[in-house]
Design an enzyme around this catalytic site. Structure first.
Site, PDB file in Angstrom:
ATOM      1  N   SER A 189      16.084  20.133   8.872  1.00 61.60           N
ATOM      2  CA  SER A 189      17.050  19.102   8.459  1.00 61.60           C
ATOM      3  C   SER A 189      16.696  18.541   7.071  1.00 61.60           C
ATOM      4  O   SER A 189      15.551  18.604   6.620  1.00 61.60           O
ATOM      5  CB  SER A 189      17.080  17.966   9.490  1.00 61.60           C
ATOM      6  OG  SER A 189      15.920  17.191   9.352  1.00 61.60           O
ATOM      7  N   ASN A 190      17.714  17.971   6.404  1.00 54.78           N
ATOM      8  CA  ASN A 190      17.493  17.472   5.046  1.00 54.78           C
ATOM      9  C   ASN A 190      16.500  16.315   5.004  1.00 54.78           C
ATOM     10  O   ASN A 190      15.764  16.151   4.024  1.00 54.78           O
ATOM     11  CB  ASN A 190      18.837  17.071   4.423  1.00 54.78           C
ATOM     12  CG  ASN A 190      19.620  18.296   3.987  1.00 54.78           C
ATOM     13  OD1 ASN A 190      19.301  19.430   4.382  1.00 54.78           O
ATOM     14  ND2 ASN A 190      20.644  18.106   3.174  1.00 54.78           N
ATOM     15  N   GLU A 191      16.465  15.512   6.081  1.00 57.23           N
ATOM     16  CA  GLU A 191      15.475  14.427   6.118  1.00 57.23           C
ATOM     17  C   GLU A 191      14.058  15.019   6.062  1.00 57.23           C
ATOM     18  O   GLU A 191      13.185  14.517   5.354  1.00 57.23           O
ATOM     19  CB  GLU A 191      15.626  13.588   7.400  1.00 57.23           C
ATOM     20  CG  GLU A 191      16.876  12.737   7.475  1.00 57.23           C
ATOM     21  CD  GLU A 191      18.087  13.515   7.981  1.00 57.23           C
ATOM     22  OE1 GLU A 191      17.951  14.713   8.294  1.00 57.23           O
ATOM     23  OE2 GLU A 191      19.185  12.923   8.049  1.00 57.23           O
ATOM     24  N   GLN A 194      17.144  34.559  15.681  1.00 60.33           N
ATOM     25  CA  GLN A 194      15.918  33.782  15.446  1.00 60.33           C
ATOM     26  C   GLN A 194      15.630  32.838  16.612  1.00 60.33           C
ATOM     27  O   GLN A 194      16.443  31.941  16.892  1.00 60.33           O
ATOM     28  CB  GLN A 194      16.084  32.954  14.160  1.00 60.33           C
ATOM     29  CG  GLN A 194      14.899  32.067  13.826  1.00 60.33           C
ATOM     30  CD  GLN A 194      15.177  31.155  12.631  1.00 60.33           C
ATOM     31  OE1 GLN A 194      16.331  30.837  12.362  1.00 60.33           O
ATOM     32  NE2 GLN A 194      14.142  30.755  11.925  1.00 60.33           N
ATOM     33  N   GLY A 195      14.491  32.998  17.261  1.00 65.12           N
ATOM     34  CA  GLY A 195      14.116  32.141  18.378  1.00 65.12           C
ATOM     35  C   GLY A 195      12.979  31.205  18.015  1.00 65.12           C
ATOM     36  O   GLY A 195      11.837  31.399  18.450  1.00 65.12           O
ATOM     37  N   TYR A 196      13.286  30.201  17.203  1.00 68.15           N
ATOM     38  CA  TYR A 196      12.290  29.186  16.848  1.00 68.15           C
ATOM     39  C   TYR A 196      12.497  27.925  17.703  1.00 68.15           C
ATOM     40  O   TYR A 196      11.639  27.512  18.449  1.00 68.15           O
ATOM     41  CB  TYR A 196      12.438  28.802  15.367  1.00 68.15           C
ATOM     42  CG  TYR A 196      11.654  29.637  14.379  1.00 68.15           C
ATOM     43  CD1 TYR A 196      11.313  30.951  14.653  1.00 68.15           C
ATOM     44  CD2 TYR A 196      11.267  29.109  13.150  1.00 68.15           C
ATOM     45  CE1 TYR A 196      10.612  31.716  13.729  1.00 68.15           C
ATOM     46  CE2 TYR A 196      10.566  29.865  12.230  1.00 68.15           C
ATOM     47  CZ  TYR A 196      10.236  31.153  12.503  1.00 68.15           C
ATOM     48  OH  TYR A 196       9.540  31.900  11.592  1.00 68.15           O
ATOM     49  N   SER A 197      13.712  27.318  17.551  1.00 70.39           N
ATOM     50  CA  SER A 197      13.943  25.978  18.116  1.00 70.39           C
ATOM     51  C   SER A 197      13.990  25.973  19.635  1.00 70.39           C
ATOM     52  O   SER A 197      14.421  26.941  20.262  1.00 70.39           O
ATOM     53  CB  SER A 197      15.257  25.418  17.600  1.00 70.39           C
ATOM     54  OG  SER A 197      15.276  25.451  16.201  1.00 70.39           O
ATOM     55  N   GLU A 254      14.107  31.316   4.214  1.00 72.87           N
ATOM     56  CA  GLU A 254      15.349  30.826   4.798  1.00 72.87           C
ATOM     57  C   GLU A 254      15.951  29.734   3.916  1.00 72.87           C
ATOM     58  O   GLU A 254      17.139  29.728   3.658  1.00 72.87           O
ATOM     59  CB  GLU A 254      15.065  30.285   6.213  1.00 72.87           C
ATOM     60  CG  GLU A 254      16.314  29.791   6.931  1.00 72.87           C
ATOM     61  CD  GLU A 254      16.045  29.337   8.376  1.00 72.87           C
ATOM     62  OE1 GLU A 254      14.911  29.501   8.852  1.00 72.87           O
ATOM     63  OE2 GLU A 254      16.976  28.808   8.992  1.00 72.87           O
TER      64      GLU A 254
END
Ligand SMILES: Cc1cc2nc3c(=O)[nH]c(=O)nc-3n(C[C@H](O)[C@H](O)[C@H](O)COP(=O)(O)OP(=O)(O)OC[C@H]3O[C@@H](n4cnc5c(N)ncnc54)[C@H](O)[C@@H]3O)c2cc1C
Length: 398
Positions: free
Chosen positions: A383-385, A126-129, A244
């Site tokens: 992230s959870n935040e 996966q190339g997102y970030s 996801e």
């Protein structure tokens, strides 16, 4: 809403359990139970066994070769797989890209890519970030410029999980810098063998090599590898992320980890008594068990809603937060139960013929790596935040 399993569902559970007992290779179950690293060969071996049985695509619709099982059966199947210590199926192709291709891909893309991700021909990453585009994904900069019947791609992706093994990468790329940032993004499929791609490892805190940086310089990608429409990639990207996150809850795996922790705590001694009788430790174990039971019911409730025609919305964010917090607490308690022996990083114990001392109880040699590795779970998949922001926005409508 009925949260009990029907007789048919219970019979199905028995069928899955019996089949796993007969067909899951013992060596793969041992590696998974001991949290030892699985090689690419091991992961593909298990994938092909499931593929032959017709259960690899258990969550795909029948028109694409799936089982057509409803969400409750899918849940039971995943639960039994985790209880039997079956290797985790790699999600990038089967669970993330596949739903996007089924909904937004062309017929040619569906016919070409879906079978190849099942028979192990194509390993996807996966190339997102990107550096500077993680939580704020819309600020991504990797550019794809149309040049005749190709795109020319330049830029960098980061945190690419298992990209060192991948044949293909699905990428979010910038195809326009005009207007809203979200409206200039496209979804591109890129062959990792294309000249101009450089994969560099990132070493993580557990000492492993799981993630990578991927650099693109003048990479030529056929225009037919665009999924859907140019500049509409943000819609497909968001659709993929919901899949996801629901995936991440991991009830079955956490149940199995809790059982392991309980038996460890019964056998480990503190001050001459089993650790399980230590009031502070017992209280933490009870707290995480209750949280897990609550999450399981919440997961069932979401499944019951989906079975009744609803769609998971902020619930997938909720399950992601709960699931990852529980996983982290379980790995922390396991590490604490082992005390000093959890610090012994002895990778050679996995090597055939190892005859040296075993300082940690059998099956827990990787507890320290697992503890460190699980610090990632509250970060990846959004992230959870950020998940808390999503839930708040949905509830308050802000
Ligand atoms: C082990 C691992 C594997 C990964 N695998 C992949 C992969 O295969 N492919 C891929 O594309 N990506 C992958 N990722 C990337 C992952 O999706 C990002 O790390 C994640 O989205 C967070 O982005 P960031 O790391 O840039 O952190 P940042 O966005 O810089 O965030 C840093 C901190 O600030 C907080 N924060 C940021 N913005 C806000 C806000 N608005 N409100 C509140 N808090 C905020 C975050 O929650 C976080 O705690 C992986 C990451 C890890 C750690």
């Amino acid at each position: 809403m009925d949260l009990n399993f029907t007789q048919e569902e219970q019979a199905f559970r028995t069928e899955v359990r019996d089949w796993l007992a007969a067909n899951l290779p013992k060596d793969l179950a041992t590696i998974t139970r001991n949290d030892a690293p699985l090689s690419k060969k091991d992961m593909l071996r298990w994938q092909l066994i499931l593929h032959d049985k017709g259960w690899l695509t258990y969550d795909w619709p029948t028109e694409f070769g799936g089982t057509g099982w409803d969400v409750v059966k899918q849940f039971i199947f995943e639960d039994e797989m985790a209880r039997a210590c079956a290797p985790r199926l790699l999600p990038f192709g089967l669970k993330m890209l596949a739903p996007v291709l089924m909904k937004f891909g062309s017929k040619a893309q569906q016919d070409h890519y879906l079978p190849r991700m099942c028979d192990g021909t194509d390993w996807w990453c996966q190339g997102y970030s990107e550096p500077g585009a993680g939580s704020d994904l819309a600020s991504l900069k990797t550019a794809a410029v149309r040049d005749g019947d190709h795109y020319i791609v330049n830029g960098q992706k980061t945190w690419t999980t298992l990209g060192q093994h991948a044949d293909w990468i699905f990428c979010l790329v910038r195809t326009s810098t005009e207007g809203k940032r979200q409206e200039g993004i496209s979804f591109l499929l890129i062959d990792m063998k294309t000249p101009g791609i450089d994969v560099r490892p990132i070493r993580t805190i557990d000492g492993g090599h799981e993630v990578n940086e991927v650099f693109f310089s003048d990479v030529k990608v056929p225009a037919e590898n665009l999924v859907g429409e140019e500049n509409k990639g943000w819609t497909y990207a968001k659709y993929l992320l919901t899949h996801e996150r629901t995936n991440i809850a991991g009830v079955g795996k956490s149940n199995q980890e809790l059982n392991r922790l309980k038996s460890l705590a019964r056998n480990q001694k503190r001050g001459g008594k089993p650790l399980a009788e230590d009031p502070l430790f017992a209280a933490r174990m009870a707290r995480v068990e209750i949280a897990l039971m609550n999450m399981e019911v919440t997961n069932m409730r979401v499944l019951a809603d989906v079975a009744g025609g609803g769609a998971p919305g902020s619930e997938s964010s909720m399950l992601k937060i709960l699931g990852t917090e529980i996983e982290q607490e379980l790995t922390d308690l396991t590490r604490r139960a082992l005390g000093r022996s959890a610090q012994a990083l002895t990778p050679e114990v996995d090597e055939p013929g190892y005859n040296g001392p075993h300082v940690t109880p059998d099956g827990f040699q990787h507890a320290a790596e697992v503890y460190f590795n699980h610090r990632k779970t509250t970060i990846y998949g959004g992230s959870n935040e950020i998940q808390k922001n999503i839930i708040t926005k949905m509830i308050t409508g802000l």
